[in-house]
Design a protein around this motif. Structure first.
Motif, short mmCIF file in Angstrom:
data_model
loop_
_atom_site.label_atom_id
_atom_site.label_comp_id
_atom_site.label_asym_id
_atom_site.label_seq_id
_atom_site.Cartn_x
_atom_site.Cartn_y
_atom_site.Cartn_z
N ASP A 5 -20.91 -0.29 -1.86
CA ASP A 5 -20.94 1.09 -2.35
C ASP A 5 -19.84 1.86 -1.65
N ASN A 6 -18.83 2.27 -2.39
CA ASN A 6 -17.69 2.99 -1.82
C ASN A 6 -17.84 4.50 -1.92
N ALA A 7 -19.04 4.98 -2.32
CA ALA A 7 -19.20 6.42 -2.47
C ALA A 7 -19.08 7.14 -1.14
N LEU A 8 -19.64 6.56 -0.07
CA LEU A 8 -19.54 7.19 1.25
C LEU A 8 -18.12 7.21 1.75
N ALA A 9 -17.37 6.14 1.50
CA ALA A 9 -15.97 6.11 1.94
C ALA A 9 -15.14 7.15 1.21
N HIS A 10 -15.39 7.31 -0.09
CA HIS A 10 -14.66 8.34 -0.84
C HIS A 10 -15.05 9.74 -0.36
N ALA A 11 -16.32 9.93 -0.03
CA ALA A 11 -16.76 11.23 0.47
C ALA A 11 -16.13 11.56 1.81
N LEU A 12 -16.01 10.55 2.69
CA LEU A 12 -15.37 10.77 3.99
C LEU A 12 -13.89 11.06 3.82
N ALA A 13 -13.25 10.42 2.86
CA ALA A 13 -11.83 10.67 2.64
C ALA A 13 -11.57 12.06 2.09
N ALA A 14 -12.57 12.63 1.40
CA ALA A 14 -12.37 13.95 0.80
C ALA A 14 -12.66 15.09 1.76
N ILE A 15 -13.07 14.79 2.99
CA ILE A 15 -13.38 15.85 3.96
C ILE A 15 -12.08 16.50 4.39
N PRO A 16 -11.93 17.83 4.26
CA PRO A 16 -10.69 18.48 4.69
C PRO A 16 -10.63 18.57 6.21
N PRO B 276 -9.13 17.32 10.19
CA PRO B 276 -9.26 16.08 10.97
C PRO B 276 -10.72 15.70 11.17
N VAL B 277 -10.97 14.40 11.16
CA VAL B 277 -12.31 13.88 11.37
C VAL B 277 -12.52 13.68 12.87
N PRO B 278 -13.63 14.15 13.45
CA PRO B 278 -13.83 13.98 14.90
C PRO B 278 -13.92 12.50 15.26
N PRO B 279 -13.38 12.12 16.45
CA PRO B 279 -13.42 10.71 16.83
C PRO B 279 -14.82 10.20 17.14
N SER B 280 -15.73 11.09 17.53
CA SER B 280 -17.10 10.68 17.86
C SER B 280 -18.06 11.77 17.45
N GLY B 281 -19.32 11.43 17.44
CA GLY B 281 -20.33 12.40 17.07
C GLY B 281 -20.60 12.38 15.58
N VAL B 282 -21.43 13.31 15.14
CA VAL B 282 -21.85 13.35 13.75
C VAL B 282 -20.75 13.92 12.87
N ILE B 283 -20.65 13.39 11.67
CA ILE B 283 -19.71 13.87 10.66
C ILE B 283 -20.54 14.41 9.50
#
Length: 369
Positions: free
Chosen positions: A6-17, A19-26
């Motif tokens: 299921d690539n839905a989560l990967a696409h959702a993470l890629a659409a986050i405007p 920078p993505v934090p290196p650790s912790g909750v996203i």
């Protein structure tokens, strides 16, 4: 090829405007369009509430007005027990989120009125009374949510307009001019009560006197009557029949020596004089000093704040009965039983200490009665 990815989560993470934090909750934030409740961070991230209390507070805030939130109802809904749920409700009550008062209805019945405030800090700072003109409407957080941010409004325009949400602000703000005159203030809550008769018939019926009572000042708090259960009197300290000088000296020495066996039992001279008759009563009933010392020093509570009260309670509650005498311990003697004999004439059984004839056969044989 048998495993599905299921690539839905990967696409959702890629659409986050951004920078993505290196650790912790996203967080993947998808705006809600229906069935949602606005919960403040002061409740969701409260430092003084337990996780169970925060969860129950959020659950109560999401329920419509008039819902049952008793301890038994919440225990039947969630896996937590009644003790844990009751403790969580007390936490919410201590921090101002929940208020439970008992009110007397028209026919003499007593009901519990439960009020949940989503912002207790704002009520305390501004002096707002729930139910007064201009105050927040109880239970209106679900029906009239706050305006959504720009991202949510763009998402709503992309997915299509929501027909049920457009007239909501106009319905709430339209009656505002009617609140200024005095007659309209009394009749103003009535249309809101008629709109939802299935949800809050019983809950609003108890709240009905509140808007009329709050005209120019805050209502007086409802005070519960003091408990009328009679308090049991304290049992008196036992006294011996004769307090001889020898027993007084032995009891005083035993009480003063208790601190050698338990450092918590440090008694004053006044406390020793008060407890001497109780120890003398134990000595009068032939209790040894070792038995009295063990009864007074065993299983002491930690910490021990009132040693004299504890010794007074133990001397009274654990007082042994008097020792029985020697004659009391012997088995009761049974009366002698006359044995059975067989008549030599008619072969019948009769009671007698010596063999012979029965009463009917004694006359022919000339035996004495």
């Amino acid at each position: 090829m048998d495993t599905q990815h299921d690539n839905a989560l990967a696409h959702a993470l890629a659409a986050i405007p951004g920078p993505v934090p290196p650790s912790g909750v996203i967080h993947i934030v998808i705006p809600h369009t229906n069935r949602f409740t606005v919960v403040g961070n002061h409740l969701a991230q409260h430092a003084g509430l337990s996780l169970v209390a925060i969860g129950i507070g959020v659950h109560i805030q999401s329920l419509p007005a008039g819902s049952e939130i008793s301890i038994k109802t919440l225990a039947a809904r969630f896996p937590e027990g009644e003790v844990k749920i009751a403790s969580a409700l007390r936490e919410l009550e201590a921090h101002g989120y929940l208020r439970r008062t008992r009110v007397r209805l028209a026919k003499g019945r007593v009901a519990t009125r439960t009020v949940f405030c989503n912002q207790p800090g704002a009520v305390l700072r501004g002096g707002v009374v729930p139910g007064a003109p201009g105050a927040p409407v109880v239970g209106a957080a679900v029906r009239n949510p706050a305006p959504a941010p720009a991202l949510v409004r763009e998402h709503l325009r992309a997915t299509g307009p929501e027909p049920a949400r457009v007239p909501e602000p106009a319905r709430v703000t339209e009656p505002e001019p009617a609140r200024v005159p005095e007659p309209a203030r009394v009749t103003e809550p009535e249309p809101t009560l008629v709109t939802e008769p299935a949800r809050v018939p019983e809950h609003i019926r108890v709240r009905e006197p509140e808007p009329t009572a709050v005209a120019g000042a805050r209502p007086a708090p409802i005070r519960l009557p003091a408990p009328t259960a009679p308090k049991q009197p304290r049992r008196p300290l036992p006294h011996p029949h004769a307090l001889t000088p020898e027993r007084r000296q032995a009891a005083s020495a035993l009480l003063a020596d208790l601190r050698r066996h338990a450092v918590e039992l440090v008694l004053s001279e006044e406390a020793v004089e008060e407890l001497v008759p109780g120890v003398a009563a134990w000595l009068e009933r032939d209790a040894t000093t070792d038995a009295i010392r063990h009864a007074l020093t065993a299983d002491l509570p930690k910490p021990l704040r009132h040693p004299a009260r504890l010794l007074r309670h133990r001397l009274t509650a654990l007082l042994p009965p008097p020792l029985p005498g020697v004659h009391d311990l012997t088995a009761p003697r049974r009366a002698p039983v006359t044995p059975f004999q067989t008549c030599d004439g008619c072969e019948r059984a009769f009671r007698s200490h010596e063999p012979g004839h029965c009463r009917d056969c004694r006359a022919p044989y000339g035996e004495a009665a």
